[in-house]
Structures are given as structure tokens and as C-alpha cells.
Scaffold this motif. Sequence first.
Motif, short mmCIF file in Angstrom:
data_model
loop_
_atom_site.label_atom_id
_atom_site.label_comp_id
_atom_site.label_asym_id
_atom_site.label_seq_id
_atom_site.Cartn_x
_atom_site.Cartn_y
_atom_site.Cartn_z
N VAL A 345 0.94 -0.95 -0.10
CA VAL A 345 -0.01 0.09 -0.06
C VAL A 345 0.83 1.27 0.24
CG1 VAL A 345 -1.73 1.42 1.35
CG2 VAL A 345 -1.92 -1.16 1.05
N ALA A 346 1.82 1.15 0.84
CA ALA A 346 2.68 2.51 0.79
C ALA A 346 3.38 2.71 -0.40
CB ALA A 346 3.85 2.38 2.04
N ILE A 349 0.89 4.49 -2.58
CA ILE A 349 0.88 5.82 -2.23
C ILE A 349 1.78 6.54 -2.83
CG2 ILE A 349 0.63 7.34 -0.28
CD1 ILE A 349 -1.15 5.14 1.06
N VAL A 383 -7.28 -1.48 2.50
CA VAL A 383 -6.46 -0.33 2.24
C VAL A 383 -6.77 0.72 3.53
CG1 VAL A 383 -5.92 1.75 0.86
CG2 VAL A 383 -6.34 -0.53 -0.08
N SER A 384 -8.13 0.72 3.79
CA SER A 384 -8.29 1.60 4.91
C SER A 384 -7.89 1.27 6.18
CB SER A 384 -10.01 1.65 5.00
OG SER A 384 -10.21 2.34 6.26
N THR A 387 -3.97 1.94 6.28
CA THR A 387 -3.61 3.34 6.52
C THR A 387 -4.06 3.74 7.74
OG1 THR A 387 -5.62 4.10 5.25
CG2 THR A 387 -3.61 3.73 3.94
N LYS A 390 -1.09 4.47 10.96
CA LYS A 390 0.33 4.49 10.44
C LYS A 390 0.73 5.57 9.96
CE LYS A 390 -0.40 -0.07 10.36
NZ LYS A 390 -1.75 -0.27 10.50
N GLU A 400 0.58 10.97 8.47
CA GLU A 400 -0.18 9.89 8.32
C GLU A 400 -0.55 9.63 6.92
OE1 GLU A 400 -3.97 8.26 10.97
OE2 GLU A 400 -3.60 10.43 10.82
N LEU A 401 -0.81 8.12 7.04
CA LEU A 401 -1.00 7.49 5.71
C LEU A 401 -2.32 8.15 5.02
CD1 LEU A 401 0.46 4.00 5.38
CD2 LEU A 401 1.56 5.84 4.37
N LYS A 402 -3.19 8.45 5.93
CA LYS A 402 -4.50 9.01 5.61
C LYS A 402 -4.19 10.33 4.94
CE LYS A 402 -7.68 6.18 8.14
NZ LYS A 402 -8.15 5.40 7.11
#
Length: 482
Positions: A345-346, A349, A383-384, A387, A390, A400-402
Amino acid sequence: MALKPTLELRQGQTLVMTPQLQQAIRLLQMSNLDLSAYVETELERNPLLESDETVADAPAEPAEAAAPDDAREGTETPAGDTGETYGSGDAGAPYGESGDPGWSSLRPSGQAGGETGLEATVSHQITLAEYLSEQLAIAITDPSDRLIGVHLIGMLDDAGYLAADIDTVAQTLGASREAVERVLGTMQQCDPPGVFARNLKECLAIQLVEQDRYDPAMAALVDNLELLARRDFAALRKVCGVDMDDLKAMVAELRRLNPKPGNAYGSVVVHPVVPDVFVRAAPDGSWIVELNSETLPRVLINNQYYANVSRTAREEDKVYLSECYANANWLVKSLEQRARTILKVAREIVRQQDAFLVHGVEHLRPLNLRTVADAIEMHESTVSRVTANKYVSTPRGIFELKYFFTAAIASAEGGEAHSAEAVRHRIKALIDAEKPGEILSDDRIVELLRATGIDIARRTVAKYREALGIPSSVQRRREKNI
């Protein structure tokens, strides 16, 4: 029509959430610190699990769960891909190795179990309570008054305010109200100035008295802070009985005071955010994405102990050992899967927000969970969870990833949409650059943004401005005039 019982055979498919699946979902949502606490609990509960604190830093081969008759000393958690790169100029560039061996070096080099850590070398920072206790021993000699002073120190919050009622303190200690007020007056003369105040007005008044600046005009200003908050300077001039120049000087002097004198000391150490993922630039212009291996727990399965005990154990004990072995294997695989999922996921992004990393927040792209989920072929809920809680460390700071998931603002020219975060940043930049004689109204900001290709409504500008804590154009004009 007669009713009678019948038997029917039906075939169907249902999704069953097993306890292990539910726990795997929970692990995915945990931060690394929460995960470490969970693993510690499992280590205490499962006799077949061991913490890998004595294994050397040499890279280890990933190992799958061994068969029950395997008599190896231990099985490590499978190594996760803790480092990946991609070309910043090509969204489809292939990923390569970052040089990180994976989960094989989760401990800092040269650090053995029980060795003194960095926290042992950090000097002790005196707390507010300790600092005031030292002054109390000098300022008050009467034992009963000193007891009241100790109690008042214990009632302070981190900002240095007295979070207690005088009558309550007197009743608790069995002292008179006059005695408590006398001791409080003495303690309010302690350093830092403003400590032991019961509200903001008293805090500012104590500091002004200490500076010999608490005249009637300043007292009136302190008593009418709500007018200052509304920037109603005409009313303040009337209340204080001064002209505009004097009021400007008084407000400037008030702003130099410390509204939270205790924060310079505090009683709780605030720990910085620990990133779960690191993003750094590679020499070839790509981005290296890797997990923060130092915060990842590492566990071993003691296969030798399991094999030895299983040979002589009773039948009911074998059942228990089999359950422990299965749970241990599940935890090992779940930790690996969690690491791979977070990294996947990272990476996506970072690929989507490459322009932000290169050029800054104005180039943050609008992004949603579905876009990332479709790109990595995962469900949006996964994915939610990944994130949540994190953080990623980038050359532009820790986020924050969000943070990278923002709404889209349409382009006025029909081109690519703009990120809501980038638009908020643009609004703040416009307001920060305005001159006292050219205060920008929300309508004017809309015109300026549309001129740069951002199609935005006035109410949206007002909403973003208020979210940034920026007052209206009328209030800003009053403030900048003073």
C-alpha cells in the motif's frame, strides 16, 4: 393447502469470519507499537513462541512453519520485503531491491539484550512539580502552610493552572480558607510567572504585576479579553480609556506574555511519532520505500521444544501443544502478510503522490481508497485498515498515511483535478501574502483560484479558511490595522 414439515437440501456460499481471520484483520489495523504489545502478550501465552533477542544481525533465510518432527532450534518469522524502489519519473517503472535484507536485522547493530539504550543516556528533565517544590522549601517555613503548598502543587495541571476550588482544598486539608488563600498568594509569586492561576485572566494579571505593568488600563484590557478575541478595538479603546496607539502597545505587550507557563516544564514526556514506513530518495532519482524494521516485533517458533515434549506428552497435552503450534504458525504468517500488505500500500501511495515528494504540498494529487485498492488488487477496507494509525517518514516530514487521501477539486480548465489539501495550502499562502491595505475577501480568493485553474465555490473557500483557523476578511483587516 396442507402444511407439513419437509426436509430440503440447499447448497450455498457464505463468508465465515473465523477467530483467526478476525485477529488477522485486527493486526493489520494496529500500529507497530500496538503490535509489539500484542506480540508480548502472545509470547507470555504461547510456550512455543520466543522473542528473537539473541539472534545475530546476519541475514536469515525466510522459513516456513516446520513439520512437527522438525528438530531445528527455532523458526524465524518469514522475511518481509522491507525495501522497494520505483522510478519517480515513470509511474510504471519496475520495483527493485533497496539493499535492505528484510526482517533479518530488526535490532540495531551491536545491541544485545539487556544493553543500555539511548533513553538511559538522556538527562533527566526537571518537572514543574519538582521545580516548585524546591521554591516552596524556601518561600514557606511554617509546616502547616508548607503542607497546603504541597497539596496545591499536586493540584496543578501541565499548563501550570490550579485545577481546584479554594473551599474544596480547605475542606480536604481541614484548614481555613484564609490560610489556603495566603499560601496560594505566596505560591503565585513563584517562578515561572503566572503559575497557580485559576484562569487565563488571572495568569496574565500575575505576569503583568510581576513586570509592574498592571495599571488600570491594562487591567481593563485583561478583564475584556473576549473583546480582544473578537478584535473589537473600538470597544476596547472605550473600555480602557486610551487612544489607538496606546492600545496597540498594550495588545503587543499582552501577546508577549505566556498563557501556559507550566508547559516549559511539564510532567509527562511527550514521545514523538514513530514512523512505520520510511521513504527516501535513491541516487538514481527513484524512491526507496522500506518498513521501519526497528519497531517490528520478531518471534521464533521453538520446534525442538515442541518435538521433544510431543514425544512424551499425554493425549490431552498433545492437543494443547498442537493448538499452540498452530497459533504460533498463524502469528508468524500473519506478521509476514501484514508487513507485505503495508509495504504494498505504501509503495502505491508513494507512486501516486510522487509530485508531492518532489515539489511539495501544492502538487498533492486527489486520491481515494478505491484508486489504491484497484491498483494493488485489494479491497478498499483492507487499504483503509492499513492506512489507519500508520505514519510515513518522507523528505518533506512525517505524515499519517491517511493524509495522502484527499478530495478532488475540479479544474476550471477541464484538466486534472486538484487535491483539497493543495487548495487549502494555496488559500493559506494567498492570505499570508496579503497586505494590510489589500485584504482578500472570500470572493476575491475564489477569483484568484479560478485564474490558476481551480474551480471552487465561495462557501468551500470559507469552509477551508475556517478549518485553517483563519478569521474573516473583516477580522483580519482589524487585526492588521493594529
